[in-house]
Design a protein around this motif. Structure first.
Motif, PDB file in Angstrom:
ATOM      1  N   PRO A   1      -3.713   2.819  10.099  1.00 40.81           N
ATOM      2  CA  PRO A   1      -3.254   3.323   8.812  1.00 40.81           C
ATOM      3  C   PRO A   1      -3.352   2.250   7.724  1.00 40.81           C
ATOM      4  N   GLY A   2      -3.142   2.666   6.496  1.00 36.64           N
ATOM      5  CA  GLY A   2      -2.937   1.708   5.418  1.00 36.64           C
ATOM      6  C   GLY A   2      -4.184   1.303   4.659  1.00 36.64           C
ATOM      7  N   PHE A   3      -5.330   1.933   4.912  1.00 43.14           N
ATOM      8  CA  PHE A   3      -6.523   1.522   4.192  1.00 43.14           C
ATOM      9  C   PHE A   3      -6.404   1.812   2.701  1.00 43.14           C
ATOM     10  N   GLY A   4      -6.008   3.040   2.405  1.00 42.36           N
ATOM     11  CA  GLY A   4      -5.897   3.442   1.000  1.00 42.36           C
ATOM     12  C   GLY A   4      -4.976   2.553   0.190  1.00 42.36           C
ATOM     13  N   PRO A   5      -3.706   2.419   0.607  1.00 40.71           N
ATOM     14  CA  PRO A   5      -2.780   1.599  -0.183  1.00 40.71           C
ATOM     15  C   PRO A   5      -3.213   0.134  -0.304  1.00 40.71           C
ATOM     16  N   THR A   6      -3.657  -0.482   0.795  1.00 38.72           N
ATOM     17  CA  THR A   6      -3.988  -1.913   0.705  1.00 38.72           C
ATOM     18  C   THR A   6      -5.219  -2.138  -0.153  1.00 38.72           C
ATOM     19  N   LEU A   7      -6.259  -1.292   0.024  1.00 43.59           N
ATOM     20  CA  LEU A   7      -7.454  -1.483  -0.797  1.00 43.59           C
ATOM     21  C   LEU A   7      -7.139  -1.162  -2.255  1.00 43.59           C
ATOM     22  N   GLY A   8      -6.347  -0.110  -2.455  1.00 45.52           N
ATOM     23  CA  GLY A   8      -5.968   0.253  -3.813  1.00 45.52           C
ATOM     24  C   GLY A   8      -5.219  -0.869  -4.507  1.00 45.52           C
ATOM     25  N   PHE A   9      -4.260  -1.447  -3.791  1.00 50.53           N
ATOM     26  CA  PHE A   9      -3.488  -2.553  -4.358  1.00 50.53           C
ATOM     27  C   PHE A   9      -4.400  -3.748  -4.635  1.00 50.53           C
ATOM     28  N   THR A  10      -5.288  -4.068  -3.676  1.00 43.11           N
ATOM     29  CA  THR A  10      -6.206  -5.196  -3.842  1.00 43.11           C
ATOM     30  C   THR A  10      -7.052  -5.023  -5.096  1.00 43.11           C
ATOM     31  N   LEU A  11      -7.619  -3.821  -5.248  1.00 48.31           N
ATOM     32  CA  LEU A  11      -8.500  -3.587  -6.392  1.00 48.31           C
ATOM     33  C   LEU A  11      -7.718  -3.617  -7.703  1.00 48.31           C
ATOM     34  N   ALA A  12      -6.532  -3.017  -7.701  1.00 41.93           N
ATOM     35  CA  ALA A  12      -5.732  -2.982  -8.924  1.00 41.93           C
ATOM     36  C   ALA A  12      -5.336  -4.402  -9.346  1.00 41.93           C
ATOM     37  N   TYR A  13      -4.884  -5.189  -8.376  1.00 46.18           N
ATOM     38  CA  TYR A  13      -4.436  -6.555  -8.643  1.00 46.18           C
ATOM     39  C   TYR A  13      -5.611  -7.419  -9.108  1.00 46.18           C
ATOM     40  N   LEU A  14      -6.728  -7.281  -8.395  1.00 47.64           N
ATOM     41  CA  LEU A  14      -7.940  -8.025  -8.766  1.00 47.64           C
ATOM     42  C   LEU A  14      -8.377  -7.663 -10.180  1.00 47.64           C
TER      43      LEU A  14
ATOM     44  N   THR B   1      -1.224   1.271  17.680  1.00 45.14           N
ATOM     45  CA  THR B   1      -1.166   2.561  17.001  1.00 45.14           C
ATOM     46  C   THR B   1      -1.210   3.704  18.017  1.00 45.14           C
ATOM     47  N   LEU B   2      -2.102   3.572  19.014  1.00 43.34           N
ATOM     48  CA  LEU B   2      -2.231   4.636  20.012  1.00 43.34           C
ATOM     49  C   LEU B   2      -0.975   4.755  20.870  1.00 43.34           C
ATOM     50  N   LEU B   3      -0.256   3.635  21.015  1.00 44.40           N
ATOM     51  CA  LEU B   3       0.994   3.676  21.772  1.00 44.40           C
ATOM     52  C   LEU B   3       2.149   4.205  20.928  1.00 44.40           C
ATOM     53  N   GLY B   4       1.855   4.545  19.683  1.00 41.48           N
ATOM     54  CA  GLY B   4       2.865   5.212  18.874  1.00 41.48           C
ATOM     55  C   GLY B   4       3.538   4.349  17.823  1.00 41.48           C
ATOM     56  N   ALA B   5       3.085   3.109  17.631  1.00 42.75           N
ATOM     57  CA  ALA B   5       3.704   2.255  16.620  1.00 42.75           C
ATOM     58  C   ALA B   5       3.311   2.738  15.228  1.00 42.75           C
ATOM     59  N   SER B   6       4.215   2.598  14.280  1.00 40.54           N
ATOM     60  CA  SER B   6       3.877   2.942  12.906  1.00 40.54           C
ATOM     61  C   SER B   6       3.055   1.799  12.302  1.00 40.54           C
ATOM     62  N   GLY B   7       2.513   2.048  11.131  1.00 40.89           N
ATOM     63  CA  GLY B   7       1.711   1.020  10.474  1.00 40.89           C
ATOM     64  C   GLY B   7       2.487  -0.265  10.274  1.00 40.89           C
ATOM     65  N   TRP B   8       3.743  -0.133   9.784  1.00 34.03           N
ATOM     66  CA  TRP B   8       4.563  -1.321   9.539  1.00 34.03           C
ATOM     67  C   TRP B   8       4.848  -2.075  10.826  1.00 34.03           C
ATOM     68  N   GLN B   9       5.202  -1.291  11.887  1.00 32.01           N
ATOM     69  CA  GLN B   9       5.500  -1.925  13.172  1.00 32.01           C
ATOM     70  C   GLN B   9       4.277  -2.688  13.673  1.00 32.01           C
ATOM     71  N   THR B  10       3.111  -2.081  13.557  1.00 32.82           N
ATOM     72  CA  THR B  10       1.885  -2.744  13.992  1.00 32.82           C
ATOM     73  C   THR B  10       1.691  -4.040  13.225  1.00 32.82           C
TER      74      THR B  10
END
Lengths: 277, 296
Positions: free
Chosen positions: A11-24, B185-194
């Motif tokens: 997860p997290g591609f959208g927010p991190t890339l978005g933040f990176t681009l905005a900040y840059l 992630t496959l074991l069920g961790a959230s993004g933050w936990q990972t």
């Protein structure tokens, strides 16, 4: 969006890339674009007049000349220092290795006042030059000295890893085929070291043309004689001469970007050479 | 076949090294060069700081304007460094854990501030926020000060220290790949936990290293800060600017006294760097790629 990146379970591609681009964009790209936009307001004639005044031309000549000379000196001594650090074992080697990074760690203003004091006519080094009636501080030679100081780590740190990975087999093969040590060095080792040497040279040169803090204390800052381009930009700005400051800065920035491209190409060349064998 | 005693193994074979005289000469040359250009300036700072005695030294660094400069420098670093840490981690996550178009361009753009002269880094914010800048009239109307005030100092510092954390993290996280994060992630961790339990422990030393370099530069920055500061004593003077003012007033001992504090910070950074590389060399990406990418 999906075609633009390879699918992933993370997860997290959208927010991190978005933040990176905005900040840059906000911190770096938009302000830099603003400078170029501002310089177009001058018109072609005004722009050329601002960057080709005798004072500006003298500053360009000094900055590029001193930066080039300093990078040449650092290329030679950087090669020696890197060679000694990788190939030889001697007491104090680790301290020497750590010391090479000093110009990165020592603030430029501190380096500036230290160099000015050292090379002043009554300074520890300056007094030896004074015997021969040579002035270093407050002349163009002072600019050169400061630029040598700040450029020193670049060549050492680009050559070191390549030299470390150089396989001894190559040299042994050359030696067993009857090459002298000098021939081995010249035809086997040096060609491998050339790309990182040029990269280090370009990095030192690129850093030197923009340097301000370590230079201004030792330079003397006489317009037309010992005034570097970054200082000229600074002075024009302080006198509310925004047009001239912006135009000169736009030229410097363009040159910096060209150098950055060149350095990227050199680094790719180094990486290719580096991984081939 | 030769017998390889430990001694024979450590001694380099004569065919692949230089004659003794050449070796000694090169070592001497390297020591002389580094001694003359790097060691002497450092020594001059320390002797200069104590040239009027220990008492004068402490008077100089306890003087109100000096203390104000120290406070301001710390304040600027305390804001600028964490901001760049957050950015560096976000950028490294996006770049190292995903494949997308334009990635190498993005990496180049992140490195861009290193190739911009510090004076120009200050200038671009003056052109935006200064009285004659694009946003100048609006800011004046709303009584917001950016240039010649703390926000300008922070902006300029953020700009010049922009790439430090990102460039330490990106190559390392690229090398580490995504296997561990995918398993979590496959074991069920959230993004933050990972992130907190898998990624961060893997990169903690590289992160610390990046923070150290970022901080040293943030506290020592001179050119960019000089442009946006306005040199108001006790208000917008950071330590490097205070050093400049004292020096230009010929108060050399006081100037070197304040400079010695920054030199000490530089030395601590160097020692920490050596320790980190020695102890956790494998966990620092910089060992392999930092130099090739050209540190600044």
């Amino acid at each position: 969006m999906i075609a633009f990146r390879r699918p992933s379970v993370l997860p997290g591609f959208g927010p991190t890339l978005g933040f990176t681009l905005a900040y840059l964009g906000l911190i770096v790209l938009i302000p830099l674009a603003g400078l170029f936009l501002r310089s177009t307001e001058l018109g072609v004639d005004g722009f050329i007049r601002a960057v080709s005044s005798p004072r500006a031309l003298a500053a360009f000549r000094l900055t590029f000349g001193a930066s080039f000379l300093a990078a040449v000196v650092n290329a030679f001594f950087g090669l020696v220092v890197a060679w000694v650090l990788v190939r030889y074992r001697f007491p104090g080697r680790r301290v020497l290795d750590a010391f090479v990074d000093l110009p990165f760690a020592l603030p430029t203003a501190v380096a500036g006042i230290a160099l000015a004091t050292l090379y002043a006519p009554n300074g520890w080094i300056g007094r030896w030059f004074d015997v021969f009636d040579i002035r270093v501080a407050f002349t163009q030679a002072g600019v050169f000295v400061a630029l040598v100081f700040i450029g020193l780590p670049f060549v050492v740190r680009t050559i070191q890893p390549v030299l470390q990975d150089l396989e001894a087999e190559l040299e042994e093969a050359a030696a067993s085929l009857g090459a002298t040590r000098w021939q081995t060095w010249r035809f086997v080792i040096f060609p491998v070291l050339l790309p990182p040497l040029l990269t280090g040279f370009a990095l030192a040169f690129a850093r030197a043309i923009g340097e301000y803090g370590s230079v201004i204390f030792i330079a003397g800052n006489l317009p037309g004689r010992t005034e570097i381009v970054p200082l000229l930009i600074f002075i024009q700005l302080e006198q509310y001469n925004y047009a001239a400051a912006t135009a000169i800065a736009a030229v410097m920035l363009t040159i910096s970007f060209v150098l950055l491209l060149l350095i990227n190409m050199l680094q790719r060349w180094t990486a290719k050479r580096h991984t081939r064998d | 076949m030769t017998v390889t005693t430990p001694e024979a193994r450590t001694r380099p074979p004569s065919t692949t090294t230089e004659p003794r005289a050449v070796r000694t000469g090169l070592i001497g040359l390297a020591l002389l060069y580094v001694g003359l250009f790097l060691f002497l300036p450092l020594l001059v700072v320390l002797t200069g700081a104590f040239s009027r005695g220990v008492e004068a030294y402490f008077t100089a660094i306890r003087e109100p304007y000096a203390l104000a400069a120290v406070r301001l420098t710390l304040l600027v670093a305390v804001i600028a460094v964490p901001v760049n840490v957050v950015f560096g981690m976000a950028a490294a996550w996006a770049i190292a854990k995903f494949e997308f178009y334009g990635k190498s361009l993005l990496i180049t753009l992140i490195d861009l501030p290193f190739s911009v002269s510090p004076v120009i880094a200050g200038l671009i914010y003056v052109l935006l926020f200064g009285r004659q800048g694009y946003l100048g009239p609006w800011l004046l109307e709303h009584d917001i000060r950016i240039i010649f005030a703390l926000p300008g100092l922070v902006l300029a510092t953020v700009f010049v220290t922009f790439p430090f954390v990102a460039r330490e993290l990106i190559p390392l996280m690229q090398d580490q790949g995504t296997d561990e994060e995918e398993a979590a992630t496959l074991l069920g961790a959230s993004g933050w936990q990972t992130f907190w339990r898998v990624t961060l422990p893997n990169v903690k030393w590289a992160l610390l290293y990046g923070v150290l370099l970022c901080n040293a530069r943030a506290m020592g920055e001179f050119g960019a800060v000089a442009v946006v500061s306005g040199h108001i004593r006790g208000m917008t003077n950071t330590m490097p600017l205070h050093i400049e003012i004292l020096y230009n007033e010929y108060k050399f001992a006081a100037s070197f006294a304040v400079a010695s504090l920054l030199a000490l910070l530089g030395l601590v950074t160097l020692v920490a760097k050596v320790l980190l590389e020695w102890r956790f060399g494998d966990e620092l990406a910089s060992n392999r790629t930092g130099a090739e990418r050209g540190k600044s």
